[in-house]
Design a protein around this motif. Structure first.
Motif, mmCIF file in Angstrom:
data_model
loop_
_atom_site.group_PDB
_atom_site.id
_atom_site.type_symbol
_atom_site.label_atom_id
_atom_site.label_comp_id
_atom_site.label_asym_id
_atom_site.label_seq_id
_atom_site.Cartn_x
_atom_site.Cartn_y
_atom_site.Cartn_z
ATOM 1 N N GLU A 1 1.254 11.011 -4.947
ATOM 2 C CA GLU A 1 0.907 12.432 -4.913
ATOM 3 C C GLU A 1 1.349 13.107 -6.203
ATOM 4 O OE1 GLU A 1 2.004 16.539 -2.452
ATOM 5 O OE2 GLU A 1 2.287 14.579 -1.495
ATOM 6 N N GLU B 1 -4.353 6.680 -2.881
ATOM 7 C CA GLU B 1 -3.798 5.503 -2.212
ATOM 8 C C GLU B 1 -4.045 4.274 -3.081
ATOM 9 O OE1 GLU B 1 -5.125 3.317 1.661
ATOM 10 O OE2 GLU B 1 -3.766 4.945 2.253
ATOM 11 N N GLU C 1 0.885 5.759 -1.027
ATOM 12 C CA GLU C 1 0.148 6.963 -1.394
ATOM 13 C C GLU C 1 0.902 7.689 -2.506
ATOM 14 O OE1 GLU C 1 -2.221 9.872 1.413
ATOM 15 O OE2 GLU C 1 -0.153 10.625 1.224
ATOM 16 N N LYS D 1 -3.763 13.442 -4.040
ATOM 17 C CA LYS D 1 -3.229 12.184 -3.513
ATOM 18 C C LYS D 1 -4.140 11.018 -3.855
ATOM 19 C CE LYS D 1 -0.798 14.484 0.285
ATOM 20 N NZ LYS D 1 -0.613 14.577 1.752
ATOM 21 N N LEU E 1 0.836 -1.188 0.000
ATOM 22 C CA LEU E 1 0.000 0.000 0.000
ATOM 23 C C LEU E 1 0.873 1.240 0.000
ATOM 24 C CD1 LEU E 1 -2.877 -0.827 2.527
ATOM 25 C CD2 LEU E 1 -3.058 -0.532 0.045
ATOM 26 N N ASP F 1 -2.730 -0.044 -4.073
ATOM 27 C CA ASP F 1 -1.962 -1.249 -3.794
ATOM 28 C C ASP F 1 -0.978 -1.381 -4.953
ATOM 29 O OD1 ASP F 1 -0.860 -3.736 -3.550
ATOM 30 O OD2 ASP F 1 -2.754 -4.800 -3.256
#
Length: 298
Positions: free
Chosen positions: A233, A242, A231, A240, A229, A244
């Motif tokens: 940006e 998120e 994030e 942003k 996982l 996998d």
């Protein structure tokens, strides 16, 4: 502060000085191939003729040709075959990105631009600098004197990529500024609306310019070496997301390949040189390979 030597290494100079960037440059039928230094003391020799047109200097009329053809022709001096180059640099915040390479995309672009600047000045061709973000920011007029290399690198070495970018708007602005057919070398990660950017590149090309697009991405933007996982940006908008990384990798690879292929295909249709690069490639080797290929195509 960065120095000229950081971006323009002697070993690179020794490699590129044997090549000629103009080998493929053709404008109005007479800018083609290599040209010799046009000046021999104060004597200038002409290499071919063209028809006399209003505004030409009557002193340039070749009366021997007139006597044979009963038409006015002027001597076309070799000096007229010099070309003007523009190094067009994306200075937006995304160009400052690097994952694990020593150089950011902007540093990488400067290294290639420094080598090309040296090559043009070495060939007595004037070269200038244009930087842009959402619009053209800095403009350094083209010059062919040796100190121009230092002038160009001095500006770039002091810059910090910042802000958002609008490649299409900036290139359209540049197309309106260029008054004579020139060699336009664009350095960007092209993170923006592709269709609009391609249209602006075509506009530059249709203006009679020879256009080279150096598409520079970070190694991580090409290979996506992430896991688990994470994030993401956007470096310019700060939006942003998120994801996998492991399940996202396949889709990402498909998208990035399609992204580059779109530019490659559309540039090829318009006679624009498209040079895809990433920061894991030694910039001098990548540039040499491109210049050799360009020369072979001439």
């Amino acid at each position: 502060m960065a120095t000229v030597e950081q971006y323009l290494k002697p070993a690179v100079i020794q490699q590129i000085k044997r090549l000629d960037l103009r080998a493929q440059f053709i404008v109005k039928g007479f800018l083609q191939g290599l040209h010799a230094s046009p000046f021999h003391g104060f004597s200038v020799e002409f290499s071919e003729h063209r028809k006399y047109t209003a505004g030409d200097n009557p002193q340039d009329i070749d009366w021997l040709v007139y006597a044979k053809t009963d038409k006015y022709y002027t001597k076309k001096f070799e000096a007229e075959t010099n070309i003007t180059g523009y190094l067009v640099m994306d200075q937006s915040r995304s160009m400052a990105y690097t994952y694990r390479q020593e150089m950011t995309k902007f540093d990488y672009a400067i290294c290639i631009a420094a080598a090309l600047c040296y090559l043009m000045v070495h060939q007595n061709d004037p070269v200038g600098l244009v930087t842009f973000g959402e619009k053209i920011d800095k403009f350094l007029p083209p010059k062919s004197k040796r100190q121009q290399i230092g002038n160009v690198l001095s500006v770039l070495a002091r810059m910090e990529p910042a802000g958002e970018t609008d490649v299409a708007k900036s290139l359209t602005q540049l197309a309106a500024m260029i008054k004579h057919a020139s060699l336009v070398m664009v350095f960007s990660d092209l993170l923006g609306e592709a269709e609009e950017t391609i249209a602006s590149l075509r506009r530059l090309r249709h203006g009679g310019n020879d256009v080279i697009l150096f598409h520079i991405l970070d190694e991580a933007e090409v290979d996506f070496p992430f896991h688990g996982l994470m994030e993401l940006e956007d470096p310019e908008t700060h939006e942003k997301l998120e994801v996998d990384a492991d399940s996202f990798k396949s889709d990402y690879a498909e998208e990035i390949n399609a992204f580059r292929e779109q530019y490659r295909t559309e540039c090829q249709k318009s006679g624009i040189d498209y040079v895809p690069l990433d920061t894991s490639m030694p910039f001098d080797r990548a540039l040499m390979e491109y210049l050799v290929t360009r020369r072979q195509r001439a």
